[in-house]
Design an enzyme around this catalytic site. Structure first.
Site, mmCIF file in Angstrom:
data_model
loop_
_atom_site.group_PDB
_atom_site.id
_atom_site.type_symbol
_atom_site.label_atom_id
_atom_site.label_comp_id
_atom_site.label_asym_id
_atom_site.label_seq_id
_atom_site.Cartn_x
_atom_site.Cartn_y
_atom_site.Cartn_z
ATOM 1 N N GLU A 1 -9.783 4.240 6.443
ATOM 2 C CA GLU A 1 -8.836 4.702 7.534
ATOM 3 C C GLU A 1 -9.567 5.460 8.855
ATOM 4 O OE1 GLU A 1 -6.378 3.356 8.080
ATOM 5 O OE2 GLU A 1 -5.508 2.727 6.185
ATOM 6 N N GLU B 1 0.820 -1.255 -0.142
ATOM 7 C CA GLU B 1 0.184 0.110 -0.113
ATOM 8 C C GLU B 1 1.050 1.270 -0.011
ATOM 9 O OE1 GLU B 1 -3.018 0.471 3.330
ATOM 10 O OE2 GLU B 1 -3.899 2.042 2.387
ATOM 11 N N GLY C 1 3.586 2.249 10.815
ATOM 12 C CA GLY C 1 3.337 1.447 11.968
ATOM 13 C C GLY C 1 3.070 0.082 11.866
ATOM 14 N N ALA C 2 2.005 -0.174 10.901
ATOM 15 C CA ALA C 2 1.860 -1.500 10.508
ATOM 16 C C ALA C 2 0.927 -1.408 9.230
ATOM 17 C CB ALA C 2 0.864 -2.230 11.605
ATOM 18 N N MET C 3 0.666 -2.735 8.781
ATOM 19 C CA MET C 3 0.203 -2.943 7.531
ATOM 20 C C MET C 3 -0.983 -4.037 7.499
ATOM 21 S SD MET C 3 -0.553 -1.705 4.202
ATOM 22 C CE MET C 3 -1.789 -2.462 3.360
ATOM 23 N N HIS D 1 -6.330 -1.908 15.511
ATOM 24 C CA HIS D 1 -6.349 -1.105 13.962
ATOM 25 C C HIS D 1 -6.148 -2.226 12.996
ATOM 26 C CE1 HIS D 1 -6.236 2.405 11.500
ATOM 27 N NE2 HIS D 1 -5.626 1.558 10.801
ATOM 28 N N GLU D 2 -5.169 -2.899 12.979
ATOM 29 C CA GLU D 2 -4.954 -3.693 11.633
ATOM 30 C C GLU D 2 -6.046 -4.950 11.684
ATOM 31 O OE1 GLU D 2 -3.229 -2.111 9.621
ATOM 32 O OE2 GLU D 2 -2.104 -0.618 11.308
HETATM 33 N N1 B3K Z 1 -2.998 1.084 5.690
HETATM 34 C C1 B3K Z 1 -1.697 1.066 6.240
HETATM 35 C C2 B3K Z 1 -1.008 2.501 5.992
HETATM 36 C C3 B3K Z 1 -0.350 2.389 4.709
HETATM 37 C C4 B3K Z 1 0.680 3.767 4.361
HETATM 38 C C5 B3K Z 1 1.072 3.659 2.902
HETATM 39 N N2 B3K Z 1 2.085 4.791 2.918
HETATM 40 C C6 B3K Z 1 -1.670 1.087 7.708
HETATM 41 C C7 B3K Z 1 -2.973 1.563 8.421
HETATM 42 O O1 B3K Z 1 -3.437 2.621 8.444
HETATM 43 O O2 B3K Z 1 -3.574 0.642 9.059
HETATM 44 ZN ZN ZN Z 2 -5.448 1.933 8.622
#
Ligand code: B3K
Ligand code: ZN
Length: 876
Positions: A323, A124, A264-266, A300-301
């Site tokens: 988001e 992403e 932070g995380a994905m 969150h993830e």
């Molecule tokens: N969706 C990812 C963020 C991706 C950032 C790309 N530059 C993490 C999150 O918001 O959970």
């Molecule tokens: Zn997110």
């Protein structure tokens, strides 16, 4: 202009000409390079007219490309450094490709790259195009099958999305695993991990009876710090079932933690990838806040599995659809598990300081932006935090039940597909049969809405009238004029004894008054005596509210308001008033002394035995400079900082005895635990220590030293070390040295050590930072280290970053220029620290502008950094 520096507009959205019905990928992972073979089945989208197809592809060595088994000669397609255009295609066809990529030299940490002893991906928003040729856009969803082949000894762990369906040994010491993700997903949710990793495992049975294997993978030396994250994952899964009725949908849930991550995380489907900062947490190396952050980010993830993955975004302009909604969900998760009021205060503090500033800066954009040059620059506080506030508005207007009805309809309509912010709004409106037409403005208008309040009490008529006027934010953009928004204002009135008044015939003591017009008047009848109003309770809308309020009324609200958030806010406003008054006096070289009522109410807060200590700690935390400068022009930031320091000194001098006694009262001798009671007491105790240390007295330094040496937890230890270092208490260098010796092999703990030093308010700090950059524990290639040292110096050391010789700005410019060569996303985050330059007085502005101009003039600047600097300079 370079194609990567083109502006993309939301209005230009076109549906894809082709859908992908299935994807089969095979990865041959080697240390030197990786071969990626793809087999994709395409089907024409009959709702779009076109028989051509653009496959994104960046930095790929194309080895082979065939349609329905026939190799395509080079002249049969158009190839640029952004991808391949295929034309005159049949309605259905199968495309096979083979490319070579070089993950070990990928420093941008986007696509496939290396971290320590393993390879991993970050796709992403647009990283998949660095892995293989593909329609890399979020509205193209497909089921993926992935085979990974690698040397078994070097790469024992081979992971991808979905469920593992087979594995086995191959010739030459190699092995493979094969994964199927049956849920159609866009390419940005693809993930792969290959290498040497340890893991812990647990099982979770969903409310639907599915048994899920939960695993957390890290490098071996960190495996003892994953238990809290595992428990957080289990709590998240349970909470989403209980509060939202949403259960997990695969047989595996894998999390991999890496030290090298841009954010932070994905939330990759079934295979989350995390920054170690949001996974690893142990008593001796993590603060209370670290623990709470791990829980929140794990949540969150996980919550993205439904809000983001099952229903994804039509295009990147809709980013807040996933988001904003997922941040709202993680905020509610933390509020349900920890303290709701504390969570709200922290979120609003952050929103007002950082998002309001962003919304007043050259980067100001609406929650659903209209254009971008580099999408990675739009993972912003506006999309995330203001986006979450907008979701909260639905919740405030519709209530929990109505909100959940809306969510259910949203999933019913859009599960398995890509949706837009409008789709979400429609689901909320239709499920509740309400008109949310005007609500669209929350997505389309930029800037922080401003609400002016004027109150009149009529003793004769016994009415209290509250007039609300909405004004356009000064930086309103867009073609048409600004329009009044739909703003819910939660409110209460109190009589002089502090009793809430009934506000209508039903006897409600709290109301949600909905603003829809530019001007509206609320009249409350039967009010016997002039009341005090509590407006925008719990911060019921992300607006700036301006009202005339006296210190006496603020003190009254601090005491009597039933809304905990507004009690805190009253304290906060009073503090801001005093700091501003002192600052203004200093500007005019006049004198100003701290009024007695302030100290009296501060003492009252401090000694309050009835409130949650965590809330008291929040109320004793003075407003950040950022939250005060948003509405000002020509700010002399060093002088404002001095005004705040003055207030701090005044508080310590007047209330030392009380601070010390509250410190001692909240000293816990119980065995350490991360529960809300202990966390609350530690936060109040450490806030007291912070004040005491600002007085600069020797016996207080001794107290901090004692805390440092005797602490049984990292929060207390780190607080003491920070205070000792910032006050440069004799011996602090030795402590820093010992700390380094003890922890030099633990990156996260060393990053804290870097931050503590980067924020020392002393003239030689920049020199120290430059020296720390030479140590092997620092690398410009590691985003966490960059944020901890350079980010902390430029973002959290006010006096040194804004040093009057401009050295802080020059330093930031140098680092941005160097980093841009390695990792444009991180360079762009850093350069954003210049974005508030227009608030400052002309000399500061000029020095910041010069530094930005130097960056702007660098040849071959990334689109990431260019977009931000260019906007700032053009709007100046
Ligand atoms: N969706 C990812 C963020 C991706 C950032 C790309 N530059 C993490 C999150 O918001 O959970
Ligand atoms: Zn997110």
């Amino acid at each position: 202009m370079n194609p990567s520096k083109q502006v993309i507009y939301r209005k230009d959205y076109q549906p894809p000409h082709y859908w992908v019905r299935s994807v089969d990928l095979a990865f041959l992972v080697n240390q030197q390079d990786t071969i990626v073979k793809a087999r994709m089945v395409f089907e024409q989208n009959h709702e779009a007219s076109g028989n051509d197809l653009f496959l994104n592809g960046v930095d790929l060595d194309l080895i082979h490309l065939a349609i329905d088994g026939t190799e395509l000669p080079e002249k049969a397609y158009e190839k640029t450094n952004q991808g391949i255009l295929l034309t005159d295609l049949p309605a259905d066809f199968t495309l096979t490709t083979e490319v070579r990529i070089f993950p070990a030299s990928n420093t941008a940490l986007e696509g496939l790259y290396q971290s320590g002893a393993f390879f991993l991906t970050q796709c992403e928003a647009e990283g998949f195009r660095k892995i293989t040729y593909y329609p890399d856009r979020p509205d193209v969803l497909a089921p993926f099958t992935v085979t990974i082949i690698a040397d078994k000894e070097k790469y024992p762990v081979l992971l991808s999305n979905g469920n593992q369906i087979s594995s086995g040994d191959l010739a030459d010491g190699r092995h493979y695993t094969k994964w199927l993700d049956p849920h159609p997903k866009p390419s940005y949710l693809f993930a792969l991990v290959a290498g040497t990793l340890a893991h812990i495992e647990q099982s979770f049975t969903t409310s639907e009876g599915r048994e899920v294997a939960l695993r957390i993978f890290t490098e071996k030396n960190n495996i003892d710090a994953c238990d809290f994250a595992m428990q957080s994952l289990i709590n998240s899964m349970r909470w989403d079932e209980e509060r939202f009725g949403l259960a997990y949908d695969l047989d595996e849930y894998n999390i991999v933690a890496t030290d090298d991550f841009n954010m932070g995380a994905m939330e990759n489907k079934g295979l989350n990838i995390f920054n170690t900062k949001y996974v690893l947490a142990k008593q001796d190396t993590a603060t209370d806040q670290d623990f709470i952050n791990v829980e929140a980010v794990i949540g969150h993830e996980y919550f993205h599995n439904w809000t983001g993955n099952r229903v994804t975004c039509r295009d990147w302009f809709q980013l807040s659809l996933k988001e904003g909604l997922t941040v709202f969900r993680d905020q509610e998760f933390t509020a349900d598990l920890q303290s709701r009021a504390v969570k709200r205060i922290e979120d609003v503090r952050y929103l007002r300081a950082a998002q309001f500033a962003e919304d007043a800066s050259p980067m100001s954009h609406s929650v659903r932006p209209d254009s971008y040059m580099e999408i990675n620059n739009f993972y912003t506080l506006t999309v995330y935090e203001k986006g979450a506030e907008v979701v909260r508005l639905y919740h405030t207007l519709l209530g929990e039940e109505g909100f959940q009805k809306g969510m259910q309809l949203y999933f019913k309509r859009h599960d398995g597909s890509a949706a837009s912010c409008n789709d979400f709004r429609r689901a909320m409106a239709d499920a509740n049969d309400v008109d949310l037409q005007q609500f669209e403005l929350w997505y389309s208008q930029n800037g922080t809405p401003q609400v002016y309040v004027n109150e009149i009490y009529d003793a004769k008529a016994k009415t209290h009238s509250i007039e609300f006027r909405q004004l356009a934010p000064p930086n309103h953009q867009g073609d048409g004029p600004w329009q009044a928004m739909h703003i819910p204002v939660k409110l209460a009135l109190y009589d002089p004894s502090g009793q809430p008044l009934s506000l209508n015939e039903q006897g409600d003591e709290q109301l949600i008054y909905e603003l829809r017009e530019a001007q509206q008047i609320l009249v409350i009848r039967g009010v016997e005596q002039e009341p005090v109003s509590s407006l925008l309770q719990s911060f019921s809308a992300p607006v700036m509210l301006f009202r005339q309020i006296t210190p006496q009324q603020l003190a009254f609200l601090m005491k009597h308001d039933r809304d905990e958030f507004n009690r805190w806010d009253a304290a906060h406003q009073m503090q801001a008033q005093i700091i501003m008054a002192r600052y203004k006096a200093m500007l005019q070289e006049k004198s100003y002394s701290c009024p007695d009522y302030f100290l009296e109410s501060f003492r009252h807060l401090l000694l309050d035995q009835h409130s949650d200590p965590a809330l008291i700690a929040e109320a004793l935390t003075l407003p950040s400079l950022k939250s005060m400068t948003n509405q000002l022009k020509d700010v002399n930031i060093l002088l404002l900082h001095e005004a705040k320091e003055w207030l701090v000194k005044h508080i310590v001098q007047s209330l030392e005895v009380e601070l010390l006694s509250v410190y001692n009262q909240n000293f816990s001798t119980e065995p350490y635990a991360v529960n809300s009671t202990q966390v609350a007491k530690r936060s109040l105790k450490n806030r007291c220590l912070w004040y005491l240390m600002q007085g600069g007295k020797k016996d207080m330094a001794r107290l901090a030293m004692e805390q440092y040496h005797q602490a049984n937890n990292y929060t207390d230890r780190m607080t003491a070390l920070t205070l000792i270092t910032h006050q440069q208490v004799p011996g602090f260098e030795d402590l820093l040295g010992e700390y380094f010796t003890e922890w030099q092999n633990n990156a996260l703990v060393i990053n804290k050590w870097l931050s503590v030093q980067a924020t020392i308010p002393s003239e030689d700090t920049l020199h120290r930072v430059k020296q720390l950059m030479e140590l092997p524990v620092f690398s410009l290639k590691n985003p966490n280290a960059v944020r901890s040292l350079i980010g902390a110096f430029c973002g959290a050391n006010v006096t040194r970053f804004h040093a009057s010789d401009g050295s802080g700005y020059q330093f930031l410019a140098d680092q941005v220029i160097a980093l841009d060569q390695l990792n444009p996303q991180i360079a762009a985050r850093l350069v954003s620290l210049f974005n508030d330059f227009k608030q400052f007085h002309s000399e500061t502005q000029e020095a910041m502008r010069e530094a930005m101009q130097r960056i702007h003039s660098v040849q071959g600047l990334s689109a990431n950094v260019f977009e931000i600097v260019n906007k700032a300079l053009n709007q100046a």
